[in-house]
Design a protein around this motif. Sequence first.
Motif, PDB file in Angstrom:
ATOM      1  N   LEU A 173      -6.421  -0.342   4.254  1.00 60.76           N
ATOM      2  CA  LEU A 173      -6.168  -1.102   2.639  1.00 60.76           C
ATOM      3  C   LEU A 173      -5.208  -1.928   3.071  1.00 60.76           C
ATOM      4  O   LEU A 173      -5.239  -3.106   2.739  1.00 60.76           O
ATOM      5  CB  LEU A 173      -5.573   0.080   1.912  1.00 60.76           C
ATOM      6  CG  LEU A 173      -6.690   1.154   1.374  1.00 60.76           C
ATOM      7  CD1 LEU A 173      -5.968   2.036   0.757  1.00 60.76           C
ATOM      8  CD2 LEU A 173      -7.777   0.419   0.381  1.00 60.76           C
ATOM      9  N   GLN A 176      -6.932   5.476   6.463  1.00 57.41           N
ATOM     10  CA  GLN A 176      -7.223   4.864   5.329  1.00 57.41           C
ATOM     11  C   GLN A 176      -6.224   3.727   4.812  1.00 57.41           C
ATOM     12  O   GLN A 176      -6.350   2.675   4.212  1.00 57.41           O
ATOM     13  CB  GLN A 176      -7.891   5.715   4.168  1.00 57.41           C
ATOM     14  CG  GLN A 176      -8.466   4.870   3.104  1.00 57.41           C
ATOM     15  CD  GLN A 176      -9.637   3.875   3.304  1.00 57.41           C
ATOM     16  OE1 GLN A 176     -10.173   4.316   4.511  1.00 57.41           O
ATOM     17  NE2 GLN A 176      -9.964   3.158   2.501  1.00 57.41           N
ATOM     18  N   VAL A 177      -4.841   4.320   4.729  1.00 56.05           N
ATOM     19  CA  VAL A 177      -3.830   3.430   4.427  1.00 56.05           C
ATOM     20  C   VAL A 177      -3.827   1.962   5.337  1.00 56.05           C
ATOM     21  O   VAL A 177      -3.391   1.084   4.678  1.00 56.05           O
ATOM     22  CB  VAL A 177      -2.494   4.444   4.219  1.00 56.05           C
ATOM     23  CG1 VAL A 177      -1.162   3.454   4.210  1.00 56.05           C
ATOM     24  CG2 VAL A 177      -2.302   5.484   3.291  1.00 56.05           C
ATOM     25  N   SER A 209      -3.495   4.897  -1.992  1.00 56.59           N
ATOM     26  CA  SER A 209      -4.508   5.438  -1.071  1.00 56.59           C
ATOM     27  C   SER A 209      -5.053   6.844  -1.788  1.00 56.59           C
ATOM     28  O   SER A 209      -4.082   7.475  -2.379  1.00 56.59           O
ATOM     29  CB  SER A 209      -4.000   5.656   0.309  1.00 56.59           C
ATOM     30  OG  SER A 209      -2.892   6.534   0.174  1.00 56.59           O
ATOM     31  N   VAL A 267       0.841  -1.193   0.071  1.00 60.32           N
ATOM     32  CA  VAL A 267      -0.054   0.037  -0.062  1.00 60.32           C
ATOM     33  C   VAL A 267       0.927   1.181   0.259  1.00 60.32           C
ATOM     34  O   VAL A 267       1.693   1.501   0.933  1.00 60.32           O
ATOM     35  CB  VAL A 267      -0.808   0.141   1.274  1.00 60.32           C
ATOM     36  CG1 VAL A 267      -1.775   1.374   1.184  1.00 60.32           C
ATOM     37  CG2 VAL A 267      -1.828  -1.106   1.295  1.00 60.32           C
TER      38      VAL A 267
END
Length: 348
Positions: free
Chosen positions: A317, A313-314, A338, A174
Amino acid sequence: MVDMLKQEQDKVTLSDIASRAGVTKSTVSMVFRNKHGISQATRQRVMEIAREMKYTLFPVRQTRGKVHWGQVGFVIISKENPPLPGKLPMHYFSHMMRGCAAYAEEKGHSMVFSHLDWKQVDEGTLSAVLNRGYVDGFLCRAWISPKVKEMLQNINVPVVLMDCDRYLDGYSSVQVNNIKAMDLVVEHLVKQGAKRFATITGNMEHQNAQERLAGLQMALTRRGISLPSEGIIIESDFCDANGRSGAKKLIASGYRFDALVCQFDLMAYGAIEELCSAGIKVPDDVRVTGFDNEEFSDKLAIPLTTVETDSFQVGRLGAKLLLAQTSGENKQVLHVHSEVSLVVRQSA
């Protein structure tokens, strides 16, 4: 006290399971850690006996002889432990870990965390952490040195790389969408009237530094703006001291610029201090931007325009990628970026 002693006496050990199964203690340990070299029949016999004996570290489920512990690991490797002030974006990492933990919890998993430094890696501590078992997989944020790469290749559970310094063949990752981020920065600065750009980078061995510089150059080229070599200052780290030294070099070079794009918020903070001390007004003379939207960025004397990377959010994910691999839902190597946005404040 008697009850506590009885509980201790009744506790099942690896040796107890090994004795019942007719195997060695190390074989039992290898079964619990998903190690190779154990026959399917032996693996199933050990698992059944452990279940019968109510072994306390028994995994939450089993699929085709493979154990699932319901737990994932997160390892960060930095140069120092604890990191020196200004060397590690703790706001970014704390939110990343929260995102990982939140997604893992939603899927019925817990998360364990380890923070190591380069010395501990050299001493073999990383290998011990990655191979101690009782996790279904690891999320890893590190500079991928040859030693780290070697150790990652020797573990038997899935690993997802989290915003590391480079991609590795065979590993999902990611990353922050640096290319889009730089396009947002340039678009805003051009709308504000900026025409002559400069940038201060971090260590160009790091993937983020490479992508952010490339993204800046591409965004400028699309708009018919050049970034001359004298407008690019390459520094060794992403800290405020490098922001100051980078700005000082730009001023000393005589290169005239009206927009300064820094690759990290601490660098932008240091650069603004140096510009102001030289009598250059921000944003009247030079507009300055940062990256990562650290917690201090809106509290500076000149609040900082910066890229929001949404590290929460990273983290989500990364955990989603990892659990898809541990469950067998997805075995493909994927590289996910992201979302990013621009937070506009007074500095630009």
